[in-house]
Motif scaffolding. Structure first.
Motif, PDB file in Angstrom:
ATOM      1  N   VAL A  23       2.486  -5.162  -5.330  1.00 14.05           N
ATOM      2  CA  VAL A  23       1.267  -5.189  -6.138  1.00 14.05           C
ATOM      3  C   VAL A  23       0.942  -3.781  -6.636  1.00 14.05           C
ATOM      4  O   VAL A  23       0.600  -3.574  -7.810  1.00 14.05           O
ATOM      5  CB  VAL A  23       0.089  -5.756  -5.325  1.00 14.05           C
ATOM      6  N   THR A  24       1.056  -2.798  -5.745  1.00 12.33           N
ATOM      7  CA  THR A  24       0.758  -1.410  -6.111  1.00 12.33           C
ATOM      8  C   THR A  24       1.703  -0.919  -7.198  1.00 12.33           C
ATOM      9  O   THR A  24       1.279  -0.253  -8.152  1.00 12.33           O
ATOM     10  CB  THR A  24       0.871  -0.503  -4.874  1.00 12.33           C
ATOM     11  N   TYR A  25       2.989  -1.256  -7.068  1.00 13.22           N
ATOM     12  CA  TYR A  25       3.955  -0.836  -8.088  1.00 13.22           C
ATOM     13  C   TYR A  25       3.633  -1.466  -9.439  1.00 13.22           C
ATOM     14  O   TYR A  25       3.575  -0.767 -10.469  1.00 13.22           O
ATOM     15  CB  TYR A  25       5.372  -1.221  -7.664  1.00 13.22           C
ATOM     16  N   PHE A  26       3.433  -2.785  -9.461  1.00 14.49           N
ATOM     17  CA  PHE A  26       3.131  -3.457 -10.722  1.00 14.49           C
ATOM     18  C   PHE A  26       1.854  -2.901 -11.342  1.00 14.49           C
ATOM     19  O   PHE A  26       1.749  -2.768 -12.566  1.00 14.49           O
ATOM     20  CB  PHE A  26       2.983  -4.962 -10.480  1.00 14.49           C
ATOM     21  N   PHE A  27       0.885  -2.592 -10.504  1.00 11.63           N
ATOM     22  CA  PHE A  27      -0.393  -2.054 -10.972  1.00 11.63           C
ATOM     23  C   PHE A  27      -0.208  -0.674 -11.595  1.00 11.63           C
ATOM     24  O   PHE A  27      -0.640  -0.413 -12.732  1.00 11.63           O
ATOM     25  CB  PHE A  27      -1.359  -1.996  -9.796  1.00 11.63           C
ATOM     26  N   LEU A  28       0.464   0.235 -10.894  1.00  9.17           N
ATOM     27  CA  LEU A  28       0.601   1.619 -11.355  1.00  9.17           C
ATOM     28  C   LEU A  28       1.539   1.736 -12.555  1.00  9.17           C
ATOM     29  O   LEU A  28       1.252   2.473 -13.502  1.00  9.17           O
ATOM     30  CB  LEU A  28       1.087   2.506 -10.213  1.00  9.17           C
ATOM     31  N   ILE A  29       2.664   1.030 -12.528  1.00  9.58           N
ATOM     32  CA  ILE A  29       3.604   1.169 -13.633  1.00  9.58           C
ATOM     33  C   ILE A  29       3.032   0.534 -14.896  1.00  9.58           C
ATOM     34  O   ILE A  29       3.287   1.000 -16.008  1.00  9.58           O
ATOM     35  CB  ILE A  29       4.978   0.547 -13.273  1.00  9.58           C
ATOM     36  N   LEU A  42       7.545   1.301  -5.358  1.00 10.62           N
ATOM     37  CA  LEU A  42       8.694   0.399  -5.466  1.00 10.62           C
ATOM     38  C   LEU A  42       9.739   0.718  -4.402  1.00 10.62           C
ATOM     39  O   LEU A  42      10.279  -0.190  -3.757  1.00 10.62           O
ATOM     40  CB  LEU A  42       9.306   0.503  -6.855  1.00 10.62           C
ATOM     41  N   LEU A  43      10.037   1.993  -4.206  1.00  8.62           N
ATOM     42  CA  LEU A  43      10.991   2.385  -3.168  1.00  8.62           C
ATOM     43  C   LEU A  43      10.489   1.988  -1.786  1.00  8.62           C
ATOM     44  O   LEU A  43      11.272   1.564  -0.921  1.00  8.62           O
ATOM     45  CB  LEU A  43      11.249   3.887  -3.230  1.00  8.62           C
ATOM     46  N   ALA A  44       9.180   2.122  -1.562  1.00  6.69           N
ATOM     47  CA  ALA A  44       8.618   1.721  -0.277  1.00  6.69           C
ATOM     48  C   ALA A  44       8.754   0.217  -0.080  1.00  6.69           C
ATOM     49  O   ALA A  44       8.991  -0.252   1.040  1.00  6.69           O
ATOM     50  CB  ALA A  44       7.154   2.143  -0.186  1.00  6.69           C
ATOM     51  N   ASP A  45       8.611  -0.559  -1.151  1.00  4.01           N
ATOM     52  CA  ASP A  45       8.744  -2.003  -1.048  1.00  4.01           C
ATOM     53  C   ASP A  45      10.183  -2.395  -0.710  1.00  4.01           C
ATOM     54  O   ASP A  45      10.417  -3.402  -0.021  1.00  4.01           O
ATOM     55  CB  ASP A  45       8.323  -2.650  -2.364  1.00  4.01           C
ATOM     56  N   LEU A  46      11.163  -1.603  -1.162  1.00  2.02           N
ATOM     57  CA  LEU A  46      12.569  -1.873  -0.849  1.00  2.02           C
ATOM     58  C   LEU A  46      12.937  -1.406   0.558  1.00  2.02           C
ATOM     59  O   LEU A  46      14.012  -1.734   1.052  1.00  2.02           O
ATOM     60  CB  LEU A  46      13.474  -1.194  -1.876  1.00  2.02           C
ATOM     61  N   TRP A  55      -5.994  -5.107 -10.983  1.00  6.59           N
ATOM     62  CA  TRP A  55      -5.482  -5.219  -9.619  1.00  6.59           C
ATOM     63  C   TRP A  55      -5.611  -6.663  -9.109  1.00  6.59           C
ATOM     64  O   TRP A  55      -4.684  -7.191  -8.492  1.00  6.59           O
ATOM     65  CB  TRP A  55      -6.252  -4.279  -8.692  1.00  6.59           C
ATOM     66  N   THR A  56      -6.748  -7.311  -9.382  1.00  4.06           N
ATOM     67  CA  THR A  56      -6.988  -8.662  -8.893  1.00  4.06           C
ATOM     68  C   THR A  56      -5.965  -9.643  -9.434  1.00  4.06           C
ATOM     69  O   THR A  56      -5.459 -10.503  -8.693  1.00  4.06           O
ATOM     70  CB  THR A  56      -8.405  -9.124  -9.267  1.00  4.06           C
ATOM     71  N   VAL A  57      -5.648  -9.544 -10.726  1.00  2.00           N
ATOM     72  CA  VAL A  57      -4.657 -10.446 -11.315  1.00  2.00           C
ATOM     73  C   VAL A  57      -3.324 -10.311 -10.594  1.00  2.00           C
ATOM     74  O   VAL A  57      -2.678 -11.306 -10.231  1.00  2.00           O
ATOM     75  CB  VAL A  57      -4.496 -10.163 -12.820  1.00  2.00           C
ATOM     76  N   ARG A  58      -2.909  -9.086 -10.338  1.00  2.00           N
ATOM     77  CA  ARG A  58      -1.616  -8.877  -9.671  1.00  2.00           C
ATOM     78  C   ARG A  58      -1.675  -9.301  -8.205  1.00  2.00           C
ATOM     79  O   ARG A  58      -0.699  -9.824  -7.674  1.00  2.00           O
ATOM     80  CB  ARG A  58      -1.202  -7.412  -9.815  1.00  2.00           C
ATOM     81  N   TRP A  59      -2.797  -9.068  -7.555  1.00  2.00           N
ATOM     82  CA  TRP A  59      -2.924  -9.475  -6.155  1.00  2.00           C
ATOM     83  C   TRP A  59      -2.890 -11.003  -6.031  1.00  2.00           C
ATOM     84  O   TRP A  59      -2.218 -11.554  -5.155  1.00  2.00           O
ATOM     85  CB  TRP A  59      -4.212  -8.924  -5.556  1.00  2.00           C
ATOM     86  N   VAL A  60      -3.617 -11.684  -6.920  1.00  2.00           N
ATOM     87  CA  VAL A  60      -3.641 -13.146  -6.874  1.00  2.00           C
ATOM     88  C   VAL A  60      -2.264 -13.720  -7.183  1.00  2.00           C
ATOM     89  O   VAL A  60      -1.773 -14.615  -6.480  1.00  2.00           O
ATOM     90  CB  VAL A  60      -4.690 -13.694  -7.867  1.00  2.00           C
TER      91      VAL A  60
END
Length: 361
Positions: A21-27, A70-74, A295-300
């Motif tokens: 979620v954080t990656y999609f939000f920031l990028i 993203l790297l943290a998610d991997l 953020w909410t859209v991506r979290w949901v």
């Protein structure tokens, strides 16, 4: 006659964690802020010149922080390298491993070309880093043609990033909420809304309120687009035009938590629309609600939707934990963005008159 109904449930951990979620939000914010920087810096539109400077700062801060999430998610760098060692060109996720470096290279080249004249001024200021500034400036010439060429390269990378981040989720047919052509468009529009919000927040941090009407005008348009897309998705589900949307609505039916989630998303979007339209000279409140909406859209979509069962009849609720894969990771990314902001604003002036005074920050 007796009928036996067997209800199956499968306990499992969520496949995608808050890092995603954080990656999609920031990028998303970075690419949309890059687009917002083009009118003033690449096309030299006078109404956008000042806003575009802060938009470029947003693009750099979020563009550097996003791939870290993203790297943290991997969980390990080897998984990222595997995209290059064994490329699967039939996967949108694999293509993202090529789109990200393209965008980052275009962003850094574009930022350097835009900042060269300023770096040359700093090289003459007598600062202890003056020699470094002079070296980085490489003469400090303003080259509009080169800036436009770098903007084109970065723009292609940004467009590909916005495309793949929506498509890699949409192609998952096993999750009805994801498998919808509306989803990539919703990610695109909310990314633009988040980019506007973050740029407005950076303007507020620098004390520049003059940009509020311009940013709020575009924020209003983005909120109308979000409402339209949400309406299209809902209508496609209730009418049966989209089997995936119909299945997703059926899975959510009767669940109180989903009613609350839907009401929150709709209410926050309407509130952002009202704030941006009625308080046109306000920066902070519309910016914060726009960021919250993105953020909410991506979290949901990425986290809450994983509670819906892919098989069986059991939901799998996710609870945010105080771990590196949960709340601690999110707080850490906020700290990284704040650190990048402090470093960049300390080393390079970003105010409107910086080119004239050379030492402002």
């Amino acid at each position: 006659m007796n009928t036996t109904v067997e209800v199956l449930g499968f306990a499992r951990e969520p496949a995608w964690l808050p890092w995603a979620v954080t990656y999609f939000f920031l990028i998303g914010i970075s690419t949309s802020a890059f687009i917002l920087s083009l009118p003033g810096l690449a096309w030299r539109h006078p109404d956008w010149r000042n806003v575009s400077r802060r938009a470029l700062l947003v693009a750099l801060v979020c563009g550097v922080a996003g791939p870290v999430a993203l790297l943290a998610d991997l969980h390990q760098p080897g998984r990222f390298l595997n995209f290059y060692l064994h490329p699967n060109l039939g996967s949108w996720m694999a293509w993202g491993a090529f789109f990200i470096p393209l965008y980052m290279f275009g962003l850094f080249l574009y930022a350097w070309l835009c900042l060269r004249p300023q770096l040359a001024i700093l090289g003459k200021s007598g600062d202890r880093f003056a020699g470094v500034y002079r070296t980085l400036a490489l003469g400090g010439h303003d080259n509009p043609g080169a800036i436009k060429a770098a903007a084109l390269l970065g723009g292609i990378g940004a467009a590909l990033i916005l495309l793949y981040t929506g498509m890699e989720v949409m192609v998952v047919q096993a999750r009805p909420m994801w498998h919808s052509p509306v989803l990539p468009l919703l990610f695109l529009v909310t990314a633009l809304s988040g980019g506007l919000g973050m740029t407005a927040l950076f303007e507020a941090l620098r004390g520049h309120k003059a940009a509020a009407p311009l940013l709020n005008r575009w924020l209003v348009r983005s909120q109308w687009a979000i409402l339209l897309l949400l309406l299209v998705w809902w209508l496609s589900g209730v009418s049966g035009l989209s089997g995936a949307a119909t299945e997703a609505l059926a899975a959510m039916q009767g669940a109180f938590s989903w009613w609350v989630t839907g009401a929150w998303l709709l209410g926050s979007t309407l509130l952002t629309l009202w704030l941006a339209s009625s308080r046109r000279h306000t920066l902070v409140l519309p910016a914060l609600f726009a960021l919250q909406g993105a953020w909410t859209v991506r979290w949901v979509v990425l986290m809450v939707s994983q509670s819906l069962p892919k098989m069986g009849a059991t939901t799998h609720d996710y609870f945010l934990t105080l771990t590196p894969d949960g709340l601690l990771g999110i707080v850490g990314m906020v700290g990284l963005c704040l650190t990048l902001y402090i470093v960049l604003t300390s080393l390079i002036p970003w105010d409107d008159l910086a080119q004239d005074h050379g030492v402002q920050s």
